[in-house]
Design an enzyme around this catalytic site. Structure first.
Site, short mmCIF file in Angstrom:
data_model
loop_
_atom_site.label_atom_id
_atom_site.label_comp_id
_atom_site.label_asym_id
_atom_site.label_seq_id
_atom_site.Cartn_x
_atom_site.Cartn_y
_atom_site.Cartn_z
N VAL A 245 0.78 -1.19 -0.08
CA VAL A 245 0.13 0.06 0.16
C VAL A 245 0.80 1.35 0.04
O VAL A 245 0.42 2.45 0.14
CB VAL A 245 -1.05 0.00 1.29
CG1 VAL A 245 -2.05 -1.13 1.02
CG2 VAL A 245 -0.31 -0.02 2.68
N GLY A 246 2.14 1.06 0.11
CA GLY A 246 3.16 2.37 0.08
C GLY A 246 4.51 1.80 0.04
O GLY A 246 4.85 0.79 0.45
N LYS A 247 5.23 2.81 -0.61
CA LYS A 247 6.78 2.49 -0.48
C LYS A 247 7.62 3.90 -0.52
O LYS A 247 7.18 4.76 -1.15
CB LYS A 247 7.16 1.74 -1.95
CG LYS A 247 8.55 1.52 -2.33
CD LYS A 247 8.83 0.78 -3.42
CE LYS A 247 10.15 0.40 -3.72
NZ LYS A 247 10.55 -0.15 -4.83
N GLY A 248 8.60 3.83 0.30
CA GLY A 248 9.32 4.89 0.38
C GLY A 248 10.72 4.55 0.31
O GLY A 248 11.13 3.62 -0.34
N ALA A 251 11.47 1.95 3.40
CA ALA A 251 10.73 1.02 3.89
C ALA A 251 9.54 0.79 2.99
O ALA A 251 9.07 1.68 2.30
CB ALA A 251 10.53 1.05 5.23
N GLU A 252 8.88 -0.46 2.89
CA GLU A 252 7.59 -0.51 2.35
C GLU A 252 6.41 -0.89 3.15
O GLU A 252 6.79 -1.62 4.41
CB GLU A 252 7.85 -1.99 1.13
CG GLU A 252 8.83 -1.42 0.17
CD GLU A 252 8.88 -2.72 -0.93
OE1 GLU A 252 8.40 -3.76 -0.43
OE2 GLU A 252 9.68 -2.67 -1.70
N VAL A 253 5.27 -0.55 2.97
CA VAL A 253 4.03 -0.85 3.93
C VAL A 253 3.39 -1.81 3.03
O VAL A 253 2.76 -1.50 2.06
CB VAL A 253 3.33 0.46 4.35
CG1 VAL A 253 2.19 -0.08 5.09
CG2 VAL A 253 4.28 1.21 4.86
N ASP A 374 7.67 14.87 14.11
CA ASP A 374 7.09 15.07 12.56
C ASP A 374 5.70 14.82 12.47
O ASP A 374 5.26 13.85 11.71
CB ASP A 374 8.07 13.84 11.95
CG ASP A 374 7.80 13.83 10.32
OD1 ASP A 374 7.84 14.80 9.95
OD2 ASP A 374 8.13 12.99 9.59
#
Length: 434
Positions: A245-248, A251-253, A374
């Site tokens: 559902v997400g990638k940075g 890390a990946e989620v 943050d």
């Protein structure tokens, strides 16, 4: 012929006149004495009687009275209270002279108003009055407070205290028992929840407490190479990755399924996966999450941390609760909140921040404050229509008093290096989901 009567003669007439004059003088003296007696005061006169009180006025309860010998004498009443007994003395007295080393105050009145007098022999009140018969029978106390009511209050207080003591003790015992039961129930629920969230059903049924603790613990080794197999959980959670559902940058989620039983039932969770080279980032966030004092309704629920694989394919996982509504930024772009929902959602967010910054938990247990550092809409997940939770503690720091200024500075530099790049479009998504 008998001799003439003396008072019929001339000499007898003179005797008659003298008798009449004597009678008149006697009558005049008696009248004067009666008039003097009318000027003296008629007072109650008893050495010692018990008063009779009705509401705010007391009576001497004396059945004897007498006229004062001198017209300047007044009616006096003395109230004595000693050893919880009250006695009244009534008499006539010259107000210019002391009585029992006390002077009678304010006696030029027809009302016997009691005045408190200092004494070492108990409580003494005294009053004087004139111009009214038996005026020292009715005793009037100022401020509507009399010695009799004072005595009654002294008797009522211990009786009331003794009467209320058993119910108070019972109430205290019930409160203590209720508190202990609630505390014990919460502890049992916390243990059951920890075992339920961190263990497969098979392990729960077997009751392997040691393996459960290892499974819920986070590996805190200094380096990936130093993580030995003996420090790993005995068995990893049965998780099946479903969809990313997400990638940075770091890390990946993933949305994943956590199996609850062999029948195919599962629970949806979120898995934040760090590659091997991002071990320090995973360690920093897992250290924040594993602090038991972090638990709060407005903080993302943490389940466990794991390291999987070996060698270059080794990965580090953070497993948390999954919220399908996404982060606050995306949610607000798709929904319009009412004023009431906005207040409740903001209140839950403020409650979470206050919990992080507080030195104590909601139960009063001391904790180390945590600075998120943050907070933004992409790092807030929408739990439901009226609640939010804080997430992404990648650059958070524990404000431990034992740390020095250099420790805080180094921690900040190390954490800042783990932030996603702003140039990548998906940089904020993993942090908001994880």
């Amino acid at each position: 012929m008998p001799p003439p009567t003396p008072w019929l003669t001339s000499s007898g007439g003179k005797a008659r006149d003298e008798g009449v004059n004597y009678y008149r003088r006697s009558t005049s003296q008696a009248s004067c004495s009666a008039r003097r007696s009318l000027k003296t005061n008629l007072c109650k006169w008893c050495d010692s009687t018990a008063p009779a009180c009705e509401e705010k006025v007391c009576y001497s309860n004396c059945n004897l009275n007498s006229y004062c010998e001198d017209p300047y004498e007044i009616c006096v009443a003395i109230w004595r209270q000693d050893n919880e007994s009250i006695r009244i003395s009534t008499l006539c007295h010259n107000p210019q002279r002391p009585i029992e080393n006390l002077m009678v105050p304010n006696y030029n009145t027809s009302r016997c108003v009691m005045s408190h007098q200092p004494s070492e022999d108990g409580i003494i009140y005294i009053c004087g009055c004139v111009d009214e018969q038996e005026c020292n029978d009715k005793l009037i106390f100022e401020n509507h407070t009399n010695g009799y009511s004072m005595l009654q209050s002294k008797e009522v207080i211990p009786v009331a205290a003794i009467s209320l003591l058993p119910p108070l003790l019972v109430a205290v015992m019930i409160t203590v028992i209720f508190y202990l039961c609630r505390t014990q129930k919460r502890r049992k629920r916390a243990k059951a929840w920890a075992g339920k969230q961190g263990q497969p059903p098979a392990l729960l049924e077997q009751g392997k407490a040691t393996e459960r603790e290892e499974k819920l613990s986070v590996l805190m080794d200094e380096s990936p190479a130093g993580t030995s197999a003996g420090r790993r959980p005995a068995e990893l959670l049965p998780i099946e990755l479903d969809e990313m559902v997400g990638k940075g940058q770091f890390a990946e989620v993933w949305r994943a399924k956590l199996s609850r039983s062999h029948s195919g039932q599962y629970e949806t969770v979120a898995v934040k996966i760090f590659p091997c080279e991002e071990y320090s980032s995973w360690k920093n966030e897992s250290q924040i999450f594993t602090d038991s004092s972090l638990r709060h309704d407005s903080v993302l629920q943490f389940l466990t941390a794991e390291d999987r694989g070996a060698g270059p394919r080794r990965e580090y996982w953070l497993i948390t609760a999954y919220h399908s509504r996404g982060n606050l930024k995306d949610y607000l772009s798709r929904h319009v909140l009412s004023w009431m929902d906005l207040q409740k959602m903001a209140g839950s967010l403020v409650s979470g921040v206050a919990h992080l910054h507080s030195d104590y938990t909601a139960c009063g247990r001391p904790k180390i404050p945590i600075a998120h550092r943050d907070i933004k809409s992409t790092n807030v997940l929408v739990k439901n229509e009226q609640e939010c939770v804080l997430c992404d503690f990648g650059i958070a720091i524990r404000l431990d008093p034992s740390l020095t200024v250099d420790d805080f500075a180094n921690s900040g530099q190390a954490s800042m290096s783990c932030q996603p790049s702003l140039e990548e479009p998906f940089a904020a998504t993993p942090t908001s989901r994880g």
